[in-house]
Structures are given as structure tokens and as C-alpha cells.
Design a protein around this motif. Sequence first.
Motif, PDB file in Angstrom:
ATOM      1  N   MET A   1      20.563  27.407  10.098  1.00 22.03           N
ATOM      2  CA  MET A   1      20.606  26.394  11.065  1.00 22.03           C
ATOM      3  C   MET A   1      20.998  26.849  12.483  1.00 22.03           C
ATOM      4  O   MET A   1      22.231  27.161  12.624  1.00 22.03           O
ATOM      5  N   ALA A   2      20.433  26.781  13.488  1.00 20.29           N
ATOM      6  CA  ALA A   2      20.585  27.053  14.882  1.00 20.29           C
ATOM      7  C   ALA A   2      20.952  25.698  15.567  1.00 20.29           C
ATOM      8  O   ALA A   2      20.015  24.953  15.707  1.00 20.29           O
ATOM      9  N   VAL A   3      22.099  25.406  16.255  1.00 22.74           N
ATOM     10  CA  VAL A   3      22.539  24.237  16.839  1.00 22.74           C
ATOM     11  C   VAL A   3      22.798  24.942  18.239  1.00 22.74           C
ATOM     12  O   VAL A   3      23.893  25.678  18.428  1.00 22.74           O
ATOM     13  N   HIS A   4      22.306  24.261  19.376  1.00 26.33           N
ATOM     14  CA  HIS A   4      22.597  24.831  20.783  1.00 26.33           C
ATOM     15  C   HIS A   4      23.609  23.904  21.275  1.00 26.33           C
ATOM     16  O   HIS A   4      24.073  23.016  20.585  1.00 26.33           O
ATOM     17  N   GLY A   5      24.160  24.431  22.359  1.00 31.12           N
ATOM     18  CA  GLY A   5      25.399  23.722  22.951  1.00 31.12           C
ATOM     19  C   GLY A   5      24.977  22.958  24.034  1.00 31.12           C
ATOM     20  O   GLY A   5      23.740  22.599  24.452  1.00 31.12           O
ATOM     21  N   LEU A   6      25.996  22.255  25.143  1.00 29.70           N
ATOM     22  CA  LEU A   6      25.655  21.401  25.942  1.00 29.70           C
ATOM     23  C   LEU A   6      24.887  22.204  26.986  1.00 29.70           C
ATOM     24  O   LEU A   6      25.045  23.362  27.329  1.00 29.70           O
ATOM     25  N   GLY A   7      23.738  21.337  27.508  1.00 30.85           N
ATOM     26  CA  GLY A   7      23.044  22.098  28.279  1.00 30.85           C
ATOM     27  C   GLY A   7      21.828  22.822  27.783  1.00 30.85           C
ATOM     28  O   GLY A   7      21.050  23.520  28.435  1.00 30.85           O
ATOM     29  N   GLY A   8      21.869  23.171  26.401  1.00 28.04           N
ATOM     30  CA  GLY A   8      20.869  24.084  25.707  1.00 28.04           C
ATOM     31  C   GLY A   8      19.799  23.121  25.251  1.00 28.04           C
ATOM     32  O   GLY A   8      19.445  21.941  25.411  1.00 28.04           O
ATOM     33  N   HIS A   9      18.875  23.921  24.446  1.00 31.40           N
ATOM     34  CA  HIS A   9      17.490  23.637  24.264  1.00 31.40           C
ATOM     35  C   HIS A   9      17.210  24.123  22.669  1.00 31.40           C
ATOM     36  O   HIS A   9      17.650  25.044  22.441  1.00 31.40           O
ATOM     37  N   VAL A  56      29.742  13.365  20.094  1.00 27.03           N
ATOM     38  CA  VAL A  56      29.330  14.330  19.100  1.00 27.03           C
ATOM     39  C   VAL A  56      29.418  14.004  17.688  1.00 27.03           C
ATOM     40  O   VAL A  56      28.434  14.479  16.859  1.00 27.03           O
ATOM     41  N   ALA A  57      29.997  12.906  17.250  1.00 26.31           N
ATOM     42  CA  ALA A  57      29.793  12.582  15.932  1.00 26.31           C
ATOM     43  C   ALA A  57      28.523  11.872  15.677  1.00 26.31           C
ATOM     44  O   ALA A  57      27.895  11.976  14.539  1.00 26.31           O
ATOM     45  N   ASP A  58      27.845  11.223  16.774  1.00 28.42           N
ATOM     46  CA  ASP A  58      26.456  10.823  16.263  1.00 28.42           C
ATOM     47  C   ASP A  58      25.564  11.731  16.335  1.00 28.42           C
ATOM     48  O   ASP A  58      24.996  11.627  15.569  1.00 28.42           O
ATOM     49  N   HIS A  59      25.808  12.966  17.191  1.00 26.19           N
ATOM     50  CA  HIS A  59      24.846  14.026  16.839  1.00 26.19           C
ATOM     51  C   HIS A  59      24.936  14.612  15.496  1.00 26.19           C
ATOM     52  O   HIS A  59      23.980  15.147  15.078  1.00 26.19           O
ATOM     53  N   ALA A  60      26.297  14.903  15.297  1.00 24.50           N
ATOM     54  CA  ALA A  60      26.532  15.379  13.899  1.00 24.50           C
ATOM     55  C   ALA A  60      26.254  14.569  12.725  1.00 24.50           C
ATOM     56  O   ALA A  60      25.355  15.218  11.747  1.00 24.50           O
ATOM     57  N   ASP A  61      26.075  13.063  12.933  1.00 27.81           N
ATOM     58  CA  ASP A  61      25.364  12.296  11.817  1.00 27.81           C
ATOM     59  C   ASP A  61      23.807  12.767  11.718  1.00 27.81           C
ATOM     60  O   ASP A  61      23.294  12.569  10.623  1.00 27.81           O
ATOM     61  N   GLY A  62      23.247  12.747  13.222  1.00 27.45           N
ATOM     62  CA  GLY A  62      21.840  12.888  13.110  1.00 27.45           C
ATOM     63  C   GLY A  62      21.307  14.330  12.335  1.00 27.45           C
ATOM     64  O   GLY A  62      20.391  14.614  11.746  1.00 27.45           O
ATOM     65  N   LEU A  63      22.401  15.561  12.753  1.00 28.85           N
ATOM     66  CA  LEU A  63      22.010  16.743  11.743  1.00 28.85           C
ATOM     67  C   LEU A  63      22.056  16.647  10.504  1.00 28.85           C
ATOM     68  O   LEU A  63      21.125  17.045   9.822  1.00 28.85           O
ATOM     69  N   LEU A  64      23.280  15.880  10.023  1.00 28.78           N
ATOM     70  CA  LEU A  64      23.448  15.752   8.624  1.00 28.78           C
ATOM     71  C   LEU A  64      22.135  14.938   7.842  1.00 28.78           C
ATOM     72  O   LEU A  64      21.779  15.222   6.804  1.00 28.78           O
ATOM     73  N   ALA A  65      21.804  13.980   8.265  1.00 28.93           N
ATOM     74  CA  ALA A  65      20.660  13.027   7.971  1.00 28.93           C
ATOM     75  C   ALA A  65      19.301  13.954   8.114  1.00 28.93           C
ATOM     76  O   ALA A  65      18.395  13.598   7.147  1.00 28.93           O
TER      77      ALA A  65
END
Length: 86
Positions: A1-9, A56-65
Motif C-alpha cells: 500500500m503506497a500512501v502519498h503525503g501532502l501535496g502528493g499524488h 487526517v482521520a477522515d482520510h484514514a477512514d477512507g483508506l481502511l474502508a
Amino acid sequence: MAVHGLGGHALHTWQGPNGMNWIIDDDFLPTALPNARIFTFGYNANLFGDVVSSRVADHADGLLAGLLPYRQDCEVNTDCLCLFQI
């Protein structure tokens, strides 16, 4: 799983100057780990302009879902592991 950082794609972050993407190009990770399930996770990481007010928690929830459907077929104590590149 590759997760980019802020400003990333989700895809462009993992490209080198030559345009090769080590996550998806056949000569790199897919060849090194032929039995791996390789994922990237994209989210609105804009720092300016179209900035999202999500936490960040919203993005984490999206990742887990997003991972859940792929993990449901894995049994406990198997080789079905997750490796994250952040």
C-alpha cells in the motif's frame, strides 16, 4: 500500500525523473513481488487552491474502508499481510 503525503499524488509521487513508476511498472515492484497485491491510495492532498477541510482521520477512514473488501478474503494467521509505504 503506497500512501502519498501532502501535496502528493497517488501515482505521480512514485515516479522517477525518467517517468518510470516503481509501484506499477512491470520492471520494478510487480516483478520483485509477483504474488503481491499492490495498491496506491489517493486523496485530496492539495496545500493550496482546492484545499479540502478533511482531517487526517477522515482520510484514514477512507483508506481502511477501501481496503476492507480486499482483506475480507484473508484468514487470520495467513500470509495475507499489509505493507505500507508512506
